[in-house]
Design an enzyme around this catalytic site. Structure first.
Site, PDB file in Angstrom:
ATOM      1  N   VAL A 101      29.602  62.044 -39.163  1.00 51.25           N
ATOM      2  CA  VAL A 101      30.448  61.414 -38.185  1.00 51.25           C
ATOM      3  C   VAL A 101      31.849  61.870 -38.448  1.00 51.25           C
ATOM      4  CG1 VAL A 101      31.408  59.266 -37.435  1.00 51.25           C
ATOM      5  CG2 VAL A 101      29.160  59.296 -38.405  1.00 51.25           C
ATOM      6  N   CYS A 102      32.420  62.449 -37.450  1.00 51.71           N
ATOM      7  CA  CYS A 102      33.712  62.763 -37.574  1.00 51.71           C
ATOM      8  C   CYS A 102      33.946  63.875 -38.742  1.00 51.71           C
ATOM      9  CB  CYS A 102      34.784  61.754 -38.063  1.00 51.71           C
ATOM     10  SG  CYS A 102      36.257  61.961 -37.799  1.00 51.71           S
ATOM     11  N   SER A 103      34.956  63.756 -39.521  1.00 52.98           N
ATOM     12  CA  SER A 103      35.028  65.198 -40.382  1.00 52.98           C
ATOM     13  C   SER A 103      34.078  65.142 -41.538  1.00 52.98           C
ATOM     14  CB  SER A 103      36.481  64.880 -41.232  1.00 52.98           C
ATOM     15  OG  SER A 103      36.659  63.693 -41.887  1.00 52.98           O
ATOM     16  N   THR A 105      31.514  66.379 -41.269  1.00 53.27           N
ATOM     17  CA  THR A 105      30.842  67.678 -41.159  1.00 53.27           C
ATOM     18  C   THR A 105      31.074  68.569 -42.110  1.00 53.27           C
ATOM     19  OG1 THR A 105      31.250  67.217 -38.586  1.00 53.27           O
ATOM     20  CG2 THR A 105      30.559  69.365 -39.170  1.00 53.27           C
ATOM     21  N   ALA A 154      31.784  63.917 -33.378  1.00 50.93           N
ATOM     22  CA  ALA A 154      32.954  63.956 -32.975  1.00 50.93           C
ATOM     23  C   ALA A 154      33.775  62.608 -33.807  1.00 50.93           C
ATOM     24  CB  ALA A 154      33.649  63.998 -31.453  1.00 50.93           C
TER      25      ALA A 154
END
Length: 312
Positions: A101-103, A105, A154
């Site tokens: 989720v989000c960063s 990644t 994102a």
């Protein structure tokens, strides 16, 4: 068992959003929620808000059916934590579904799980991610992306959309619809929908491509191909595309589509102009093509936006 991986200075909603989705879906499915928060160092883990989650040690990777990695300000330290990376790699090696989720990644990429794969991350992290992990096929304006057993999403609330997509895959459409209603969501966003914040970024373009985007906005009825834009920028098409993504966080074609959507939406909502005419003057040409673009961006077709505007 759903595992949610956190670390010091994680974003609370990155973890709490998917946890709530899986909890509610499990209850609608007639079973007890099986969710475990895990961390490299077990115990209370402090989020960026100051609130804490109680995490357990990682444990055997085979005990999980899904692993979701939160993002947050501490993600770069998490990506450098060898224990965390080994655990994520071990889970993925078993073919278990792994998501960020989000960063979060960045943890997937650091573990080598995204090389040659498609992925997305928060729009504010796009430039940093591209510079750090050039071998990842980043799709910077997607809500979430699935490539095999690896999922990424994102910023923050997009983790809810990702979790709902997983529930749809696991439990079917009836359960996911009930879950979305319980969460008081107007609709469930598809992965292909654009990140709304990226749309805002292109409304007032700055930087070296600012004048080009301003010109493009004034000539939306032209084809505006990548070759056209590269020629006007005085660059080769290949160099232009890479530089444009690094500068704006979107591909040239997506940026032009967003500009067209922005102008088309204003015309749809503020006038009685025929939808076919709006599609023509904004460069979509085909009304069906414009309808698909609207659904990706807003989750609704042009006619629905017009009706909502009139009702308002």
């Amino acid at each position: 068992m759903i595992g949610v991986l956190v670390f010091p200075d994680f974003q609370l909603l990155d973890a709490a959003g998917p946890i709530s989705v899986f909890e509610i879906a499990a209850r609608y499915g007639g079973r007890e929620p099986a969710i475990r928060v895990v961390a490299a160092k077990p115990g209370p883990v402090r989020s960026t808000s100051g609130a804490e989650m109680l995490a357990r040690k990682f444990g055997p990777p085979g005990a999980l059916s899904t692993l979701i990695i939160a993002g947050g300000d501490g993600v770069e330290d998490a990506a450098r934590n060898k224990c965390t990376i080994r655990f994520v790699q071990a889970v993925a090696k078993r073919g278990i579904r792994v998501a960020s989720v989000c960063s979060g990644t960045f943890v997937l990429a650091q573990a080598g799980l995204l090389d040659g794969r498609r992925a997305t991350t928060h729009w504010q992290r796009t430039r940093q991610f591209l510079a750090t992990y050039p071998h990842v096929k980043l799709e910077p304006d997607r809500i979430f992306v699935r490539d095999g057993n690896i999922w990424s999403s994102a910023g923050i609330t997009a983790g809810v959309d990702l979790a709902l997509a997983m529930v749809a895959e696991d439990d079917g459409e009836e359960i996911v619809q009930k879950t979305a209603r319980q969460l008081v969501l107007y609709h469930r966003r598809s992965g292909g929908q654009s990140q709304f914040s990226s749309l805002l970024e292109l409304k007032a373009p700055t930087g070296r491509f600012g004048p080009l985007l301003t010109w493009a906005r004034e000539h939306l009825d032209a084809p505006l191909t990548v070759d056209d834009l590269a020629e006007r920028a005085g660059m080769s098409s290949r160099h232009f595309t890479r530089a444009f993504i690094a500068e704006t966080g979107a591909t040239p074609s997506k940026a032009i589509e967003r500009l067209r959507i922005e102008v088309a939406r204003a015309r749809v909502q503020s006038s009685s102009e025929a939808i076919e005419r709006v599609a023509e003057v904004t460069g979509f040409r085909d009304p069906e093509r414009m309808r698909r673009a609207f659904i990706r961006a807003f989750g609704q077709p042009p006619q629905a936006l017009r009706r909502a505007a009139r009702a308002g």
